[in-house]
Design a protein around this motif. Structure first.
Motif, short mmCIF file in Angstrom:
data_model
loop_
_atom_site.label_atom_id
_atom_site.label_comp_id
_atom_site.label_asym_id
_atom_site.label_seq_id
_atom_site.Cartn_x
_atom_site.Cartn_y
_atom_site.Cartn_z
N PHE A 1 0.82 -1.21 0.00
CA PHE A 1 0.00 0.00 0.00
C PHE A 1 0.86 1.26 0.00
N LEU A 2 1.99 1.21 0.69
CA LEU A 2 2.91 2.35 0.65
C LEU A 2 3.44 2.55 -0.76
N VAL B 1 12.38 11.61 -10.21
CA VAL B 1 11.18 11.43 -9.39
C VAL B 1 11.19 10.07 -8.69
N ASP B 2 11.93 9.11 -9.27
CA ASP B 2 12.01 7.78 -8.66
C ASP B 2 12.74 7.79 -7.31
N LEU B 3 13.31 8.92 -6.95
CA LEU B 3 13.88 9.03 -5.60
C LEU B 3 12.79 8.81 -4.55
N GLY B 4 11.54 9.03 -4.95
CA GLY B 4 10.43 8.74 -4.05
C GLY B 4 10.39 7.28 -3.63
N ASP B 5 10.81 6.39 -4.52
CA ASP B 5 10.87 4.97 -4.18
C ASP B 5 11.87 4.72 -3.07
N LEU B 6 12.99 5.44 -3.10
CA LEU B 6 14.00 5.28 -2.05
C LEU B 6 13.44 5.72 -0.70
N ILE B 7 12.72 6.85 -0.70
CA ILE B 7 12.11 7.32 0.54
C ILE B 7 11.07 6.32 1.03
N GLY B 8 10.29 5.79 0.09
CA GLY B 8 9.27 4.81 0.46
C GLY B 8 9.87 3.55 1.05
N LEU B 9 10.96 3.06 0.47
CA LEU B 9 11.63 1.88 1.00
C LEU B 9 12.19 2.14 2.40
N TYR B 10 12.73 3.33 2.60
CA TYR B 10 13.26 3.67 3.93
C TYR B 10 12.14 3.71 4.96
N ILE B 11 11.03 4.33 4.61
CA ILE B 11 9.89 4.40 5.53
C ILE B 11 9.38 2.99 5.84
N ALA B 12 9.31 2.14 4.81
CA ALA B 12 8.85 0.77 5.02
C ALA B 12 9.74 0.03 6.01
N ALA C 1 10.84 -5.13 2.92
CA ALA C 1 10.68 -3.91 2.13
C ALA C 1 10.93 -4.18 0.65
N GLY C 2 12.02 -4.90 0.34
CA GLY C 2 12.36 -5.16 -1.06
C GLY C 2 11.37 -6.06 -1.75
N VAL C 3 10.99 -7.17 -1.08
CA VAL C 3 10.05 -8.10 -1.69
C VAL C 3 8.67 -7.48 -1.81
N GLY C 4 8.24 -6.74 -0.78
CA GLY C 4 6.93 -6.09 -0.84
C GLY C 4 6.86 -5.06 -1.95
N TRP C 5 7.91 -4.26 -2.10
CA TRP C 5 7.94 -3.23 -3.14
C TRP C 5 7.94 -3.87 -4.53
N SER D 1 10.59 -9.13 -14.41
CA SER D 1 10.06 -9.04 -13.05
C SER D 1 10.98 -9.75 -12.05
N ASN D 2 11.63 -10.82 -12.48
CA ASN D 2 12.60 -11.50 -11.61
C ASN D 2 13.81 -10.61 -11.33
N ILE D 3 14.25 -9.91 -12.37
CA ILE D 3 15.37 -8.98 -12.20
C ILE D 3 14.97 -7.84 -11.26
N THR D 4 13.72 -7.38 -11.40
CA THR D 4 13.22 -6.30 -10.55
C THR D 4 13.22 -6.71 -9.08
N LEU D 5 12.90 -7.97 -8.79
CA LEU D 5 12.91 -8.46 -7.42
C LEU D 5 14.30 -8.31 -6.80
N ILE D 6 15.32 -8.75 -7.53
CA ILE D 6 16.69 -8.65 -7.03
C ILE D 6 17.10 -7.18 -6.89
N GLN D 7 16.67 -6.37 -7.84
CA GLN D 7 17.04 -4.95 -7.80
C GLN D 7 16.49 -4.28 -6.55
N TYR D 8 15.22 -4.51 -6.23
CA TYR D 8 14.62 -3.82 -5.08
C TYR D 8 15.17 -4.36 -3.76
N ILE D 9 15.46 -5.64 -3.70
CA ILE D 9 16.08 -6.18 -2.48
C ILE D 9 17.46 -5.55 -2.30
N SER D 10 18.22 -5.44 -3.38
CA SER D 10 19.55 -4.82 -3.31
C SER D 10 19.45 -3.35 -2.93
#
Length: 227
Positions: free
Chosen positions: A40-41, A76-87, A102-106, A139-148
């Motif tokens: 939801f975040l 604008v994607d810096l917002g994703d970094l803020i969102g991950l930190y808040i999560a 945080a990474g898997v949820g995002w 989408s598999n690559i995206t999973l690793i990217q957000y976890i990293s």
């Protein structure tokens, strides 16, 4: 056959998410509600990003590639970094749980919003198309990217990683501006779809391995004390 193709694509796209959640220990810590909160975040952050883009970049001509304009839009994607930190700040427990949830949820939220509906509308079509397999692999690559990325943000927020601050900041910037790098390669080198998938995989693996190396270099004593 077309519905079977859709099932295959969805399975290829979502299986790594289920495996990560199940076998990385997340299921043992009762973090499912935090996982849902992260989703939801993500939706809230994407809404804010859309408002910013609609306000500052209205009626842009997407047919012409402009590096400066794309750079500003991707900022604008810096917002994703803020969102991950808040999560991560809302998750109690071990550090591994924080960045994994945080990474898997995002990544899961992005899978649902940007991959599932195109697969539903396209992969059930009358003809087989490799682009839906590529979408699932992406989408598999995206999973690793957000976890990293979540791991790097976690390392950046710690007080005992100041000696690695510059390299962590550089890696976070690379994660954020990866779409710009991909667009530049497409327009200058003329990368094909499969070559682009390969480049994304290599790039993400490179970031992930360095992130893990930094985590184990800076986190051994911290992990021992937290246990």
């Amino acid at each position: 056959m077309t519905f079977l193709h859709f099932i295959n694509c969805v399975g290829l796209a979502s299986a790594p998410y289920f495996i990560t959640y199940k076998y990385a220990g997340l299921a043992d810590y009762n973090v499912f509600w935090k996982y849902i909160q992260t989703v939801f975040l993500y939706l809230f952050v994407q809404f804010c990003k859309m408002m910013v883009l609609a306000t500052f970049f209205p009626d842009m001509d997407d047919s012409k590639f402009n590096v400066l304009i794309e750079f500003l839009k991707i900022t604008v994607d810096l917002g994703d970094l803020i969102g991950l930190y808040i999560a991560m700040t809302q998750i109690a427990g071990k550090c591994e749980i924080k960045y994994l949830v945080a990474g898997v949820g995002w990544a899961s939220a992005e899978l649902i919003m940007t991959k599932f509906f195109p697969l539903w509308n396209g992969a059930r079509g009358s003809e087989f198309d490799w682009k839906y397999i590529q979408m699932s692999l992406d989408s598999n690559i995206t999973l690793i990217q957000y976890i990293s990325t979540a791991l790097l943000i976690y390392l950046y927020s710690r007080n005992d990683t100041t000696r690695f601050t510059k390299i962590i900041t550089f890696l976070i910037a690379l994660c954020c501006y990866r779409p710009l790098v991909a667009d530049i390669l497409i327009h200058t080198v003329g990368l094909g779809s499969w070559s682009l998938i390969l480049c994304k995989a290599v790039f993400t693996a490179f970031i992930g391995l360095i992130s893990l190396s930094l985590f184990y270099q800076t986190g051994s004593s911290y992990l021992k004390s937290s246990r």
